[in-house]
Motif scaffolding. Structure first.
Motif, PDB file in Angstrom:
ATOM      1  N   ALA A   1      26.270 -16.276  29.055  1.00  0.00           N
ATOM      2  CA  ALA A   1      25.584 -17.383  27.989  1.00  0.00           C
ATOM      3  C   ALA A   1      26.011 -18.744  28.115  1.00  0.00           C
ATOM      4  CB  ALA A   1      25.901 -17.024  26.333  1.00  0.00           C
ATOM      5  N   VAL A   2      24.481 -19.754  28.003  1.00  0.00           N
ATOM      6  CA  VAL A   2      24.069 -21.135  28.293  1.00  0.00           C
ATOM      7  C   VAL A   2      23.999 -22.337  27.431  1.00  0.00           C
ATOM      8  CG1 VAL A   2      24.182 -21.459  30.323  1.00  0.00           C
ATOM      9  CG2 VAL A   2      22.442 -21.304  29.306  1.00  0.00           C
ATOM     10  N   GLY A   3      24.672 -23.004  26.745  1.00  0.00           N
ATOM     11  CA  GLY A   3      24.348 -23.974  25.766  1.00  0.00           C
ATOM     12  C   GLY A   3      23.791 -25.247  25.896  1.00  0.00           C
TER      13      GLY A   3
ATOM     14  N   PRO B   1      26.502 -22.713  19.072  1.00  0.00           N
ATOM     15  CA  PRO B   1      27.399 -23.052  20.372  1.00  0.00           C
ATOM     16  C   PRO B   1      26.524 -22.985  21.329  1.00  0.00           C
ATOM     17  CG  PRO B   1      28.729 -21.690  19.509  1.00  0.00           C
ATOM     18  CD  PRO B   1      27.356 -21.987  18.230  1.00  0.00           C
ATOM     19  N   GLY B   2      25.720 -21.590  21.697  1.00  0.00           N
ATOM     20  CA  GLY B   2      24.876 -21.164  22.719  1.00  0.00           C
ATOM     21  C   GLY B   2      23.349 -20.555  22.554  1.00  0.00           C
TER      22      GLY B   2
ATOM     23  N   GLY C   1      22.335 -14.996  28.798  1.00  0.00           N
ATOM     24  CA  GLY C   1      21.749 -15.087  27.753  1.00  0.00           C
ATOM     25  C   GLY C   1      23.824 -14.195  27.733  1.00  0.00           C
ATOM     26  N   PRO C   2      24.301 -13.571  26.041  1.00  0.00           N
ATOM     27  CA  PRO C   2      25.540 -13.234  26.260  1.00  0.00           C
ATOM     28  C   PRO C   2      24.918 -11.504  26.668  1.00  0.00           C
ATOM     29  CG  PRO C   2      24.443 -13.774  23.922  1.00  0.00           C
ATOM     30  CD  PRO C   2      23.794 -14.258  25.550  1.00  0.00           C
TER      31      PRO C   2
END
Ligand code: UDP
Length: 371
Positions: A262-264, A16-17, A213-214
């Protein structure tokens, strides 16, 4: 040909991301299927990648549980692996297993005596010499860059089928969006990826920087806050959480340097494609560099430190810049507009498209099944 692709139980495919191995699988599988390969995917139930069959134990990815005590992590890995093994025992129509799961996969699959196995090595092979030194010899392996294999224990390097570079579907998409002013670092927030160096450089130069980012599986400031505020939270002392807190957050002024979590999906593509350059101030020998390949595919020149796979992917002065120190990195960042985005795109189409990767893997599948 029917291939069982083992992507593991940690994240859905596509993820998902953020997602390293799962992104690789999501890029490779459609290109294999276009070439007539039937794919049985071993992943989690929420995977949406189009395949011929999906097998899973868990409904959803267990990524956040990677932080749990070792025996619990191994329990998850073993449960997934047991499902793969049961499947291979129950049927005889699988021609090859393409395994991406390092923890228990290679050992179990090598002992099984089933179809031939090709295991793709995704990590820095220098790090755990005992583990990689004892890697099972009954299966074929490949790396994701020459530099990764150069750091492998001798026996593993000698037995390997060589390197297949990573690819990105963005290389085929020709996504064009309006260029913004920001620079970007796309990747897990951790000391290895060196976000603090990018932040320091950009603050010094007065250039806007977005960190995406995570942090240890936490996807937003709110999610991270839950961990930071609670000293009893199992992730409270996690090195990535400490890194964000101690070395990155001091630069997050909300204006020049921002962390967006985080981007997805489309949001990631938009943020990435509109950047002036992508920074890779890596503090380790990056084995594969998906995010570097993605930057090229989007026509966003990558600028990074000369380590790991970066010199294999970036042609200094033509498709990006490579620096040997933080000071040099800053100098090259100021010159990014000299690079031609079209040259980056062309390079990605030529070397890092899903078709190129699939063709290479088909060669290795052939080699693994006939040896
Ligand atoms: N990524 C993402 N969203 C984020 C940060 C990263 O989708 O917020 C993706 C990134 O685009 C790349 C992958 O996660 O596809 C990271 O792969 P890379 O090989 O760069 O890093 P690693 O596997 O070492 O984490």
């Amino acid at each position: 040909m029917k291939v069982l692709v083992n992507a593991g139980p940690w994240l859905a495919v596509p993820p998902p991301g953020y997602g390293g191995i799962e992104n690789v699988v999501a890029t490779l599988v459609p290109a294999l299927r276009e070439r007539g390969v039937q794919v049985v995917l071993a992943s989690v139930g929420s995977s949406t990648l189009e395949v011929d069959e999906l097998i899973s134990v868990f409904d959803d990815g267990r990524f956040t549980e990677l932080q749990k005590p070792y025996n619990q992590v191994m329990g998850i890995a073993h449960a997934h692996q047991a499902r793969v093994v049961a499947e291979l025992r129950a049927r005889d129509d699988i021609d090859l297993v393409h395994d991406h799961v390092e923890v228990v996969g290679p050992a179990v699959l090598s002992a099984l005596g089933g179809p031939p196995v090709l295991h793709t090595l995704h990590w820095d092979l220098h790090k755990h010499p005992a583990f990689y030194g004892a890697f099972p010899t009954g299966i074929a392996v490949n790396g994701v860059s020459e530099s990764q294999l150069a750091r492998a224990p001798d026996a593993l390097r000698a037995a390997s089928f060589g390197a297949v570079h990573l690819a990105s579907p963005l290389a085929d998409r020709d996504l064009r969006v309006e260029r913004g002013e920001h620079l970007v670092v796309m990747g897990r927030i951790c000391a290895l990826k060196g976000q603090h160096v990018a932040a320091r450089v950009c603050q010094k130069l007065g250039l806007p920087l977005v960190l995406a980012g995570p942090v240890s599986g936490r996807n937003s400031a709110a999610e991270l806050d839950v961990v930071v505020q609670n000293p009893y939270h199992p992730l409270h002392s996690h090195p990535d959480v400490r890194y964000h807190l101690d070395q990155v957050s001091r630069y997050l002024d909300g204006e020049l340097v921002r962390w967006v979590g985080a981007v997805g999906g489309a949001d990631r593509d938009q943020l990435y494609a509109s950047a002036r350059a992508a920074l890779f101030p890596i503090q380790w020998d990056e084995p594969g560099g998906t995010a570097v390949v993605e930057a090229l595919a989007l026509g966003v020149p990558p600028v990074g430190l000369r380590r790991g796979c970066l010199p294999e992917i970036i042609d200094h002065g033509r498709t990006g810049f490579l620096a040997d120190s933080e000071e040099e990195l800053a100098e090259w960042v100021l010159r990014v507009d000299e690079l031609d985005p079209e040259e980056c795109r062309r390079e990605a189409r030529r070397r890092f498209s899903p078709s190129v990767m699939a063709e290479r893997y088909l060669e290795l599948y052939e080699r693994a099944t006939t040896r």
